[in-house]
Design a protein around this motif. Structure first.
Motif, short mmCIF file in Angstrom:
data_model
loop_
_atom_site.label_atom_id
_atom_site.label_comp_id
_atom_site.label_asym_id
_atom_site.label_seq_id
_atom_site.Cartn_x
_atom_site.Cartn_y
_atom_site.Cartn_z
N ILE A 164 0.85 -1.12 0.16
CA ILE A 164 0.01 -0.04 -0.02
C ILE A 164 0.71 1.29 -0.10
O ILE A 164 1.84 1.48 0.86
N GLY A 165 0.78 2.14 -0.83
CA GLY A 165 1.45 3.17 -0.92
C GLY A 165 0.66 4.41 -1.85
O GLY A 165 -0.63 4.59 -1.38
N ASP A 166 1.33 5.40 -2.53
CA ASP A 166 0.69 6.68 -2.90
C ASP A 166 0.04 6.24 -4.34
O ASP A 166 -1.05 7.06 -4.49
N ASP A 167 0.39 4.93 -4.87
CA ASP A 167 -0.68 5.01 -6.20
C ASP A 167 -1.92 4.36 -6.08
O ASP A 167 -1.99 2.94 -5.50
N PRO A 372 3.41 14.04 8.69
CA PRO A 372 4.48 12.97 8.71
C PRO A 372 3.90 11.66 8.20
O PRO A 372 2.74 11.31 8.20
N ALA A 373 4.90 10.75 7.68
CA ALA A 373 4.44 9.39 7.25
C ALA A 373 4.05 8.57 8.43
O ALA A 373 4.30 8.99 9.59
N SER A 374 3.30 7.71 7.94
CA SER A 374 2.76 6.64 8.92
C SER A 374 2.53 5.35 8.51
O SER A 374 2.44 5.04 7.24
N THR A 375 2.47 4.23 9.49
CA THR A 375 2.32 2.91 8.81
C THR A 375 0.91 2.49 9.17
O THR A 375 0.37 1.48 8.49
N ASP A 376 0.04 3.57 9.85
CA ASP A 376 -1.41 3.22 9.95
C ASP A 376 -2.15 3.58 8.47
O ASP A 376 -1.89 4.48 7.79
N ILE A 377 -2.92 2.50 8.23
CA ILE A 377 -3.49 2.52 7.06
C ILE A 377 -4.60 4.02 6.76
O ILE A 377 -4.51 4.39 5.61
N VAL A 416 -0.46 18.21 -8.57
CA VAL A 416 0.90 17.32 -8.10
C VAL A 416 0.42 16.08 -7.19
O VAL A 416 0.93 15.04 -7.47
N GLN A 417 -0.42 16.44 -6.10
CA GLN A 417 -0.74 15.40 -5.41
C GLN A 417 -1.56 14.37 -6.01
O GLN A 417 -1.36 13.28 -5.70
N ALA A 418 -2.55 14.75 -6.93
CA ALA A 418 -3.39 14.02 -7.63
C ALA A 418 -2.29 13.01 -8.33
O ALA A 418 -2.75 11.65 -8.66
N ASN A 419 -1.41 13.76 -9.14
CA ASN A 419 -0.70 12.92 -9.90
C ASN A 419 0.19 11.60 -9.15
O ASN A 419 0.39 10.47 -9.46
N ILE A 420 0.75 12.17 -7.97
CA ILE A 420 1.37 11.22 -7.02
C ILE A 420 0.52 10.06 -6.64
O ILE A 420 0.67 8.84 -6.67
N LEU A 421 -0.69 10.32 -6.28
CA LEU A 421 -1.81 9.18 -6.04
C LEU A 421 -2.45 8.39 -7.13
O LEU A 421 -2.92 7.70 -7.00
#
Length: 471
Positions: A164-167, A372-377, A416-421
Protein backbone atom coordinates in the motif's frame (compact mmCIF):
# COMPACT_ATOMS: atom_id res chain seq x y z
CA UNK A 1 35.64 -24.45 -20.38
CA UNK A 2 35.33 -21.49 -17.99
CA UNK A 3 35.36 -22.46 -14.32
CA UNK A 4 33.27 -20.53 -11.80
CA UNK A 5 35.55 -19.12 -9.11
CA UNK A 6 35.01 -20.08 -5.49
CA UNK A 7 35.50 -18.18 -2.29
CA UNK A 8 38.18 -20.72 -1.39
CA UNK A 9 40.23 -20.01 -4.54
CA UNK A 10 39.77 -16.25 -4.11
CA UNK A 11 41.05 -16.48 -0.53
CA UNK A 12 43.94 -18.73 -1.53
CA UNK A 13 44.96 -16.29 -4.29
CA UNK A 14 44.80 -13.38 -1.84
CA UNK A 15 47.02 -15.14 0.71
CA UNK A 16 49.67 -15.86 -1.93
CA UNK A 17 49.42 -12.34 -3.37
CA UNK A 18 49.88 -10.71 0.05
CA UNK A 19 52.39 -13.28 1.29
CA UNK A 20 50.31 -14.06 4.35
CA UNK A 21 50.39 -17.29 6.31
CA UNK A 22 47.23 -18.90 7.61
CA UNK A 23 48.16 -17.81 11.14
CA UNK A 24 48.72 -14.20 10.05
CA UNK A 25 45.46 -14.02 8.12
CA UNK A 26 43.58 -15.71 10.95
CA UNK A 27 44.88 -13.07 13.33
CA UNK A 28 43.66 -10.27 11.00
CA UNK A 29 40.24 -11.93 10.54
CA UNK A 30 39.83 -12.90 14.19
CA UNK A 31 39.70 -16.61 13.30
CA UNK A 32 41.97 -19.46 14.41
CA UNK A 33 44.38 -21.10 11.98
CA UNK A 34 42.51 -24.39 11.87
CA UNK A 35 39.28 -22.82 10.63
CA UNK A 36 41.11 -20.78 7.97
CA UNK A 37 43.00 -23.89 6.86
CA UNK A 38 39.81 -25.94 6.61
CA UNK A 39 38.15 -23.24 4.50
CA UNK A 40 41.13 -22.92 2.17
CA UNK A 41 41.48 -26.68 1.69
CA UNK A 42 37.74 -27.08 1.15
CA UNK A 43 37.30 -29.44 4.08
CA UNK A 44 34.84 -27.14 5.84
CA UNK A 45 31.94 -25.01 4.75
CA UNK A 46 31.68 -21.53 6.21
CA UNK A 47 29.04 -19.46 7.93
CA UNK A 48 28.03 -15.99 6.80
CA UNK A 49 29.69 -14.60 9.92
CA UNK A 50 33.00 -16.21 8.93
CA UNK A 51 32.55 -14.96 5.37
CA UNK A 52 32.02 -11.40 6.63
CA UNK A 53 35.22 -11.63 8.68
CA UNK A 54 37.18 -12.91 5.69
CA UNK A 55 35.75 -10.21 3.45
CA UNK A 56 36.66 -7.46 5.92
CA UNK A 57 40.18 -8.89 6.42
CA UNK A 58 40.70 -8.81 2.63
CA UNK A 59 39.72 -5.14 2.58
CA UNK A 60 36.63 -5.75 0.43
CA UNK A 61 33.16 -4.17 0.83
CA UNK A 62 30.50 -5.94 2.88
CA UNK A 63 28.66 -8.62 0.92
CA UNK A 64 31.35 -8.76 -1.80
CA UNK A 65 31.33 -12.57 -1.89
CA UNK A 66 27.60 -13.14 -1.32
CA UNK A 67 26.91 -14.22 -4.91
CA UNK A 68 29.74 -16.74 -4.69
CA UNK A 69 28.46 -17.87 -1.28
CA UNK A 70 25.10 -18.64 -2.88
CA UNK A 71 26.82 -20.59 -5.68
CA UNK A 72 29.24 -22.45 -3.41
CA UNK A 73 27.19 -23.17 -0.32
CA UNK A 74 23.49 -22.97 -1.22
CA UNK A 75 22.90 -23.89 -4.89
CA UNK A 76 25.69 -26.46 -5.32
CA UNK A 77 24.95 -28.42 -2.15
CA UNK A 78 21.79 -29.62 -0.38
CA UNK A 79 20.14 -26.60 1.33
CA UNK A 80 20.90 -26.21 5.02
CA UNK A 81 18.57 -23.81 6.83
CA UNK A 82 21.08 -23.36 9.66
CA UNK A 83 23.33 -21.73 7.07
CA UNK A 84 20.61 -20.10 4.98
CA UNK A 85 18.68 -18.40 7.80
CA UNK A 86 21.50 -16.17 9.11
CA UNK A 87 22.53 -15.47 5.51
CA UNK A 88 19.04 -14.16 4.69
CA UNK A 89 19.03 -11.93 7.76
CA UNK A 90 22.45 -10.55 6.81
CA UNK A 91 21.32 -9.90 3.23
CA UNK A 92 18.33 -8.01 4.59
CA UNK A 93 20.62 -5.89 6.79
CA UNK A 94 22.74 -4.97 3.76
CA UNK A 95 19.70 -4.53 1.48
CA UNK A 96 21.00 -7.29 -0.81
CA UNK A 97 17.54 -8.03 -2.21
CA UNK A 98 18.74 -9.78 -5.37
CA UNK A 99 20.71 -12.20 -3.23
CA UNK A 100 17.58 -12.97 -1.20
CA UNK A 101 15.67 -13.60 -4.43
CA UNK A 102 18.35 -16.05 -5.64
CA UNK A 103 18.37 -17.98 -2.37
CA UNK A 104 14.60 -18.21 -2.14
CA UNK A 105 14.32 -19.16 -5.81
CA UNK A 106 16.84 -21.95 -5.28
CA UNK A 107 15.04 -23.61 -2.36
CA UNK A 108 11.33 -22.88 -2.81
CA UNK A 109 10.69 -25.98 -4.88
CA UNK A 110 10.73 -27.89 -1.60
CA UNK A 111 7.61 -27.06 0.44
CA UNK A 112 9.37 -28.26 3.60
CA UNK A 113 11.24 -24.95 3.74
CA UNK A 114 8.06 -22.84 3.57
CA UNK A 115 7.27 -22.71 7.34
CA UNK A 116 10.80 -21.59 8.22
CA UNK A 117 10.88 -18.97 5.45
CA UNK A 118 7.53 -17.69 6.68
CA UNK A 119 8.94 -17.30 10.20
CA UNK A 120 11.93 -15.42 8.78
CA UNK A 121 9.59 -13.14 6.82
CA UNK A 122 7.60 -12.38 9.98
CA UNK A 123 10.81 -11.55 11.85
CA UNK A 124 12.04 -9.28 9.06
CA UNK A 125 8.68 -7.49 9.01
CA UNK A 126 8.90 -6.93 12.76
CA UNK A 127 12.38 -5.44 12.21
CA UNK A 128 10.99 -3.01 9.65
CA UNK A 129 12.82 -4.68 6.73
CA UNK A 130 9.72 -4.62 4.54
CA UNK A 131 11.35 -5.01 1.12
CA UNK A 132 13.19 -8.18 2.20
CA UNK A 133 10.09 -9.60 3.90
CA UNK A 134 8.00 -8.88 0.80
CA UNK A 135 10.23 -11.12 -1.34
CA UNK A 136 9.66 -14.04 1.04
CA UNK A 137 5.91 -13.46 1.35
CA UNK A 138 5.49 -13.25 -2.42
CA UNK A 139 7.44 -16.46 -3.02
CA UNK A 140 5.56 -18.33 -0.30
CA UNK A 141 2.23 -17.11 -1.70
CA UNK A 142 3.21 -18.26 -5.19
CA UNK A 143 4.37 -21.66 -3.93
CA UNK A 144 1.24 -22.21 -1.85
CA UNK A 145 -1.26 -20.64 -4.25
CA UNK A 146 -3.16 -23.91 -4.59
CA UNK A 147 -3.21 -24.51 -0.83
CA UNK A 148 -6.27 -23.47 1.17
CA UNK A 149 -4.12 -22.42 4.12
CA UNK A 150 -4.17 -19.69 6.72
CA UNK A 151 -0.47 -19.08 6.05
CA UNK A 152 -1.27 -18.24 2.42
CA UNK A 153 -3.91 -15.75 3.59
CA UNK A 154 -1.51 -14.16 6.07
CA UNK A 155 1.07 -13.78 3.29
CA UNK A 156 -1.45 -11.93 1.15
CA UNK A 157 -2.38 -9.72 4.11
CA UNK A 158 1.28 -8.90 4.70
CA UNK A 159 1.84 -8.24 0.97
CA UNK A 160 -1.16 -5.89 0.97
CA UNK A 161 0.14 -4.00 4.02
CA UNK A 162 3.64 -3.59 2.55
CA UNK A 163 2.52 -2.66 -0.97
CA UNK A 164 0.00 0.00 0.00
CA UNK A 165 1.44 3.34 -1.07
CA UNK A 166 0.77 6.52 -3.00
CA UNK A 167 -0.53 4.95 -6.22
CA UNK A 168 -4.28 4.56 -5.77
CA UNK A 169 -4.70 2.34 -8.85
CA UNK A 170 -2.16 -0.08 -7.44
CA UNK A 171 -3.81 0.13 -4.02
CA UNK A 172 -7.13 -0.87 -5.55
CA UNK A 173 -5.57 -3.95 -7.17
CA UNK A 174 -3.93 -4.91 -3.87
CA UNK A 175 -7.22 -4.52 -2.01
CA UNK A 176 -9.18 -6.68 -4.43
CA UNK A 177 -6.57 -9.46 -4.14
CA UNK A 178 -6.66 -9.41 -0.33
CA UNK A 179 -10.46 -9.53 -0.26
CA UNK A 180 -10.40 -13.06 -1.65
CA UNK A 181 -8.31 -14.26 1.30
CA UNK A 182 -9.83 -12.43 4.27
CA UNK A 183 -12.08 -15.32 5.30
CA UNK A 184 -9.06 -17.64 5.49
CA UNK A 185 -7.40 -15.51 8.18
CA UNK A 186 -8.05 -16.25 11.83
CA UNK A 187 -11.00 -14.44 13.37
CA UNK A 188 -8.94 -11.65 14.92
CA UNK A 189 -6.87 -10.89 11.82
CA UNK A 190 -10.08 -10.80 9.78
CA UNK A 191 -11.31 -7.83 11.83
CA UNK A 192 -8.10 -5.85 11.36
CA UNK A 193 -7.90 -6.76 7.67
CA UNK A 194 -11.48 -5.60 7.07
CA UNK A 195 -10.73 -2.29 8.79
CA UNK A 196 -7.64 -1.82 6.60
CA UNK A 197 -9.61 -2.65 3.47
CA UNK A 198 -12.38 -0.24 4.47
CA UNK A 199 -9.86 2.58 4.91
CA UNK A 200 -8.23 1.90 1.54
CA UNK A 201 -11.62 1.80 -0.20
CA UNK A 202 -12.53 5.00 1.67
CA UNK A 203 -9.49 6.76 0.19
CA UNK A 204 -10.55 5.43 -3.23
CA UNK A 205 -14.13 6.65 -2.68
CA UNK A 206 -15.46 3.16 -3.37
CA UNK A 207 -18.43 3.68 -1.09
CA UNK A 208 -20.22 0.39 -1.79
CA UNK A 209 -17.03 -1.42 -0.76
CA UNK A 210 -16.58 0.74 2.34
CA UNK A 211 -20.13 -0.12 3.38
CA UNK A 212 -19.56 -3.84 2.74
CA UNK A 213 -16.27 -3.98 4.68
CA UNK A 214 -17.71 -1.96 7.57
CA UNK A 215 -20.71 -4.24 7.99
CA UNK A 216 -18.58 -7.38 7.87
CA UNK A 217 -16.16 -5.88 10.38
CA UNK A 218 -18.97 -4.94 12.76
CA UNK A 219 -20.48 -8.42 12.60
CA UNK A 220 -17.21 -10.19 13.34
CA UNK A 221 -16.24 -7.70 16.07
CA UNK A 222 -19.63 -8.11 17.78
CA UNK A 223 -19.19 -11.90 17.83
CA UNK A 224 -15.71 -11.65 19.35
CA UNK A 225 -16.83 -9.02 21.86
CA UNK A 226 -19.64 -11.28 23.00
CA UNK A 227 -17.31 -14.28 23.25
CA UNK A 228 -14.86 -12.28 25.35
CA UNK A 229 -17.52 -11.91 28.02
CA UNK A 230 -18.62 -15.51 27.93
CA UNK A 231 -18.00 -16.90 31.42
CA UNK A 232 -16.18 -19.95 30.04
CA UNK A 233 -13.65 -17.71 28.26
CA UNK A 234 -13.29 -15.11 30.98
CA UNK A 235 -9.79 -16.04 32.10
CA UNK A 236 -8.24 -16.74 28.69
CA UNK A 237 -5.91 -13.74 28.85
CA UNK A 238 -3.32 -14.93 26.35
CA UNK A 239 -5.62 -15.08 23.34
CA UNK A 240 -4.69 -13.10 20.25
CA UNK A 241 -6.04 -9.55 20.27
CA UNK A 242 -6.95 -6.98 17.65
CA UNK A 243 -4.68 -3.94 17.22
CA UNK A 244 -7.19 -1.76 19.06
CA UNK A 245 -9.98 -2.42 21.58
CA UNK A 246 -12.73 -4.63 20.15
CA UNK A 247 -15.56 -2.24 20.94
CA UNK A 248 -13.73 0.37 18.87
CA UNK A 249 -14.19 -1.70 15.71
CA UNK A 250 -17.94 -1.81 16.29
CA UNK A 251 -18.06 1.96 16.80
CA UNK A 252 -15.73 2.56 13.84
CA UNK A 253 -18.05 0.52 11.61
CA UNK A 254 -20.82 3.02 12.43
CA UNK A 255 -18.43 5.88 11.68
CA UNK A 256 -17.61 4.34 8.29
CA UNK A 257 -21.30 3.79 7.49
CA UNK A 258 -21.93 7.43 8.39
CA UNK A 259 -19.21 8.50 5.95
CA UNK A 260 -20.85 6.36 3.24
CA UNK A 261 -24.21 8.04 3.82
CA UNK A 262 -22.57 11.46 3.86
CA UNK A 263 -20.86 10.75 0.52
CA UNK A 264 -24.21 9.70 -0.94
CA UNK A 265 -25.88 12.88 0.33
CA UNK A 266 -28.06 11.04 2.85
CA UNK A 267 -27.25 13.31 5.77
CA UNK A 268 -30.18 12.24 7.91
CA UNK A 269 -29.06 8.61 7.91
CA UNK A 270 -25.46 9.73 8.43
CA UNK A 271 -26.61 11.50 11.59
CA UNK A 272 -28.26 8.32 12.86
CA UNK A 273 -25.00 6.40 12.50
CA UNK A 274 -23.17 9.31 14.14
CA UNK A 275 -25.49 9.22 17.13
CA UNK A 276 -24.84 5.45 17.34
CA UNK A 277 -21.08 5.71 17.75
CA UNK A 278 -21.49 8.63 20.13
CA UNK A 279 -23.54 6.45 22.49
CA UNK A 280 -21.15 3.81 23.87
CA UNK A 281 -22.86 3.14 27.19
CA UNK A 282 -22.99 -0.55 26.25
CA UNK A 283 -19.20 -0.89 26.51
CA UNK A 284 -18.31 -3.10 29.49
CA UNK A 285 -14.68 -2.11 29.98
CA UNK A 286 -13.84 0.71 32.37
CA UNK A 287 -10.05 1.05 32.11
CA UNK A 288 -8.27 4.28 31.13
CA UNK A 289 -7.64 3.15 27.55
CA UNK A 290 -11.34 2.47 27.10
CA UNK A 291 -12.24 5.90 28.50
CA UNK A 292 -9.76 7.46 26.06
CA UNK A 293 -11.36 5.77 23.04
CA UNK A 294 -14.91 6.50 24.18
CA UNK A 295 -14.05 10.20 24.52
CA UNK A 296 -12.40 10.12 21.11
CA UNK A 297 -15.52 8.71 19.45
CA UNK A 298 -17.71 11.20 21.27
CA UNK A 299 -15.49 14.02 20.03
CA UNK A 300 -15.65 12.73 16.46
CA UNK A 301 -19.42 12.40 16.75
CA UNK A 302 -19.78 15.99 17.96
CA UNK A 303 -17.78 17.30 15.03
CA UNK A 304 -19.49 15.08 12.47
CA UNK A 305 -22.91 16.13 13.73
CA UNK A 306 -21.98 19.69 12.78
CA UNK A 307 -20.58 18.46 9.46
CA UNK A 308 -23.72 16.61 8.41
CA UNK A 309 -25.93 19.56 9.27
CA UNK A 310 -23.57 21.94 7.50
CA UNK A 311 -23.26 19.89 4.32
CA UNK A 312 -27.01 19.37 4.21
CA UNK A 313 -27.41 23.15 3.90
CA UNK A 314 -27.81 24.27 7.51
CA UNK A 315 -25.11 26.95 7.30
CA UNK A 316 -26.18 28.41 10.65
CA UNK A 317 -24.03 25.79 12.41
CA UNK A 318 -20.81 27.01 10.74
CA UNK A 319 -19.80 29.35 13.64
CA UNK A 320 -20.34 26.50 16.13
CA UNK A 321 -18.33 24.11 13.95
CA UNK A 322 -15.46 26.60 13.62
CA UNK A 323 -15.50 27.06 17.40
CA UNK A 324 -15.42 23.27 17.78
CA UNK A 325 -12.39 23.09 15.46
CA UNK A 326 -10.60 25.77 17.45
CA UNK A 327 -11.32 24.14 20.81
CA UNK A 328 -10.38 20.62 19.67
CA UNK A 329 -7.42 21.68 17.53
CA UNK A 330 -4.29 19.82 18.54
CA UNK A 331 -0.85 19.07 17.16
CA UNK A 332 -2.55 16.30 15.16
CA UNK A 333 -2.88 18.06 11.81
CA UNK A 334 -4.50 14.96 10.30
CA UNK A 335 -7.72 15.80 12.11
CA UNK A 336 -7.40 19.54 11.45
CA UNK A 337 -7.08 18.80 7.73
CA UNK A 338 -10.29 16.78 7.58
CA UNK A 339 -12.21 19.39 9.62
CA UNK A 340 -11.13 22.34 7.48
CA UNK A 341 -11.81 20.31 4.33
CA UNK A 342 -15.45 20.10 5.47
CA UNK A 343 -15.52 23.89 5.86
CA UNK A 344 -14.21 24.39 2.33
CA UNK A 345 -16.67 21.91 0.79
CA UNK A 346 -19.56 23.76 2.43
CA UNK A 347 -18.12 27.16 1.47
CA UNK A 348 -17.95 26.20 -2.21
CA UNK A 349 -21.27 24.38 -2.21
CA UNK A 350 -23.27 27.18 -0.60
CA UNK A 351 -21.20 30.25 -1.49
CA UNK A 352 -20.11 31.04 2.09
CA UNK A 353 -17.37 33.59 2.78
CA UNK A 354 -14.83 31.84 5.02
CA UNK A 355 -11.91 34.26 4.69
CA UNK A 356 -11.87 34.84 8.45
CA UNK A 357 -11.75 31.09 9.08
CA UNK A 358 -8.84 30.63 6.70
CA UNK A 359 -6.96 33.48 8.32
CA UNK A 360 -7.54 32.05 11.80
CA UNK A 361 -6.19 28.62 10.80
CA UNK A 362 -3.49 29.88 8.45
CA UNK A 363 -0.67 28.22 10.42
CA UNK A 364 -2.43 24.84 10.37
CA UNK A 365 -3.14 25.11 6.65
CA UNK A 366 0.48 25.96 5.83
CA UNK A 367 1.67 22.88 7.73
CA UNK A 368 -0.60 20.36 5.95
CA UNK A 369 2.06 19.68 3.32
CA UNK A 370 4.41 18.50 6.08
CA UNK A 371 2.19 15.78 7.50
CA UNK A 372 4.41 12.95 8.82
CA UNK A 373 4.55 9.50 7.26
CA UNK A 374 2.70 6.70 9.06
CA UNK A 375 2.25 2.95 8.91
CA UNK A 376 -1.41 3.29 9.95
CA UNK A 377 -3.58 2.56 6.89
CA UNK A 378 -6.02 5.40 7.62
CA UNK A 379 -3.29 8.03 7.97
CA UNK A 380 -1.33 6.54 5.08
CA UNK A 381 -4.23 6.43 2.64
CA UNK A 382 -7.12 8.68 3.63
CA UNK A 383 -5.08 11.73 4.67
CA UNK A 384 -3.13 12.11 1.36
CA UNK A 385 -6.49 11.85 -0.43
CA UNK A 386 -7.90 14.59 1.80
CA UNK A 387 -4.82 16.75 1.16
CA UNK A 388 -5.35 16.61 -2.62
CA UNK A 389 -9.08 17.26 -2.17
CA UNK A 390 -8.43 20.17 0.19
CA UNK A 391 -6.08 21.75 -2.37
CA UNK A 392 -8.77 21.52 -5.04
CA UNK A 393 -11.44 23.05 -2.78
CA UNK A 394 -9.09 25.89 -1.77
CA UNK A 395 -8.29 26.56 -5.43
CA UNK A 396 -12.00 26.54 -6.30
CA UNK A 397 -12.74 28.97 -3.47
CA UNK A 398 -10.01 31.49 -4.32
CA UNK A 399 -10.39 31.36 -8.11
CA UNK A 400 -14.12 31.97 -7.95
CA UNK A 401 -13.44 34.98 -5.70
CA UNK A 402 -10.81 36.44 -8.00
CA UNK A 403 -7.85 35.70 -5.72
CA UNK A 404 -5.89 34.20 -8.61
CA UNK A 405 -2.39 33.97 -7.15
CA UNK A 406 -3.54 31.86 -4.19
CA UNK A 407 -6.04 29.97 -6.32
CA UNK A 408 -3.50 28.82 -8.89
CA UNK A 409 -0.96 28.02 -6.15
CA UNK A 410 -3.39 25.59 -4.48
CA UNK A 411 -4.53 24.24 -7.83
CA UNK A 412 -1.01 23.31 -8.95
CA UNK A 413 -0.29 21.69 -5.58
CA UNK A 414 -3.51 19.69 -5.86
CA UNK A 415 -2.59 18.54 -9.38
CA UNK A 416 0.85 17.38 -8.22
CA UNK A 417 -0.70 15.45 -5.32
CA UNK A 418 -3.36 13.94 -7.60
CA UNK A 419 -0.61 12.78 -9.94
CA UNK A 420 1.33 11.20 -7.06
CA UNK A 421 -1.83 9.38 -6.00
CA UNK A 422 -2.52 8.40 -9.63
CA UNK A 423 -6.05 9.73 -9.05
CA UNK A 424 -7.42 10.49 -12.50
CA UNK A 425 -10.66 12.03 -11.19
CA UNK A 426 -8.88 14.66 -9.10
CA UNK A 427 -6.38 15.36 -11.87
CA UNK A 428 -9.10 15.88 -14.49
CA UNK A 429 -11.11 18.09 -12.12
CA UNK A 430 -8.03 20.24 -11.55
CA UNK A 431 -7.38 20.46 -15.29
CA UNK A 432 -10.96 21.58 -15.89
CA UNK A 433 -10.74 24.23 -13.19
CA UNK A 434 -7.47 25.53 -14.63
CA UNK A 435 -8.86 25.74 -18.16
CA UNK A 436 -11.94 27.58 -16.87
CA UNK A 437 -9.71 30.29 -15.35
CA UNK A 438 -6.70 30.08 -17.69
CA UNK A 439 -7.16 33.66 -18.92
CA UNK A 440 -6.29 34.86 -15.42
CA UNK A 441 -3.09 32.82 -15.11
CA UNK A 442 0.27 34.56 -15.50
CA UNK A 443 2.68 33.11 -18.13
CA UNK A 444 4.81 31.40 -15.45
CA UNK A 445 1.75 29.56 -14.11
CA UNK A 446 0.67 28.51 -17.60
CA UNK A 447 4.17 27.20 -18.26
CA UNK A 448 4.12 25.27 -14.95
CA UNK A 449 0.75 23.78 -15.88
CA UNK A 450 1.91 22.68 -19.35
CA UNK A 451 5.14 21.25 -17.97
CA UNK A 452 3.18 19.16 -15.47
CA UNK A 453 0.81 17.91 -18.17
CA UNK A 454 3.77 16.93 -20.35
CA UNK A 455 5.49 15.21 -17.42
CA UNK A 456 2.37 13.17 -16.67
CA UNK A 457 1.94 12.32 -20.36
CA UNK A 458 5.56 11.14 -20.71
CA UNK A 459 5.25 9.11 -17.52
CA UNK A 460 2.13 7.38 -18.85
CA UNK A 461 3.81 6.71 -22.19
CA UNK A 462 6.75 5.12 -20.39
CA UNK A 463 4.44 3.08 -18.16
CA UNK A 464 1.95 1.95 -20.79
CA UNK A 465 4.07 1.74 -23.93
CA UNK A 466 4.93 3.74 -27.03
CA UNK A 467 2.86 6.74 -28.12
CA UNK A 468 3.53 5.96 -31.78
CA UNK A 469 0.51 3.72 -32.19
CA UNK A 470 -0.28 0.00 -31.92
CA UNK A 471 2.07 -2.61 -33.36
Amino acid sequence: MKHTPTIRTELDRYLKQEGLSLIQFGHIAGMNRGIVSSIVTGNKSMSVNQLDRITEAMGLPEGHFYDLFIENYIIDIPPNMRRIEPFLYRCAELDKLDAIRRVVGAIMDNLLYTPKLFDIAEALLAQGRHAAALILYENIAETEKYQHSERLAVCHYRIFTIRIGDDQSRNFRSATILEAFVERLDEIDQIDALKDLANVYRSLRKWDKVDEMARKMRGKAEVQYSLNYNKKRKHREHEKKTRGPLFGYIAYADLLCASVCEARGDYEQALQYTYAYADLDWVKETDEDTKYWINLFKGWAEGNTYVNKLLSGDTSVLPEYVEYIAVTSTANNNENLSKLLNVMIAANRYGIDVDDVLLHFETDINSFSELPASTDIYTQQVIPDYFAWFGYEMAHYYLHRGVYIDGFKYLMNAMVQANILNNETYFINCMGLFLHFQNYAVPETKAEFLNLIEKVWLSNVKKNGTANGCK
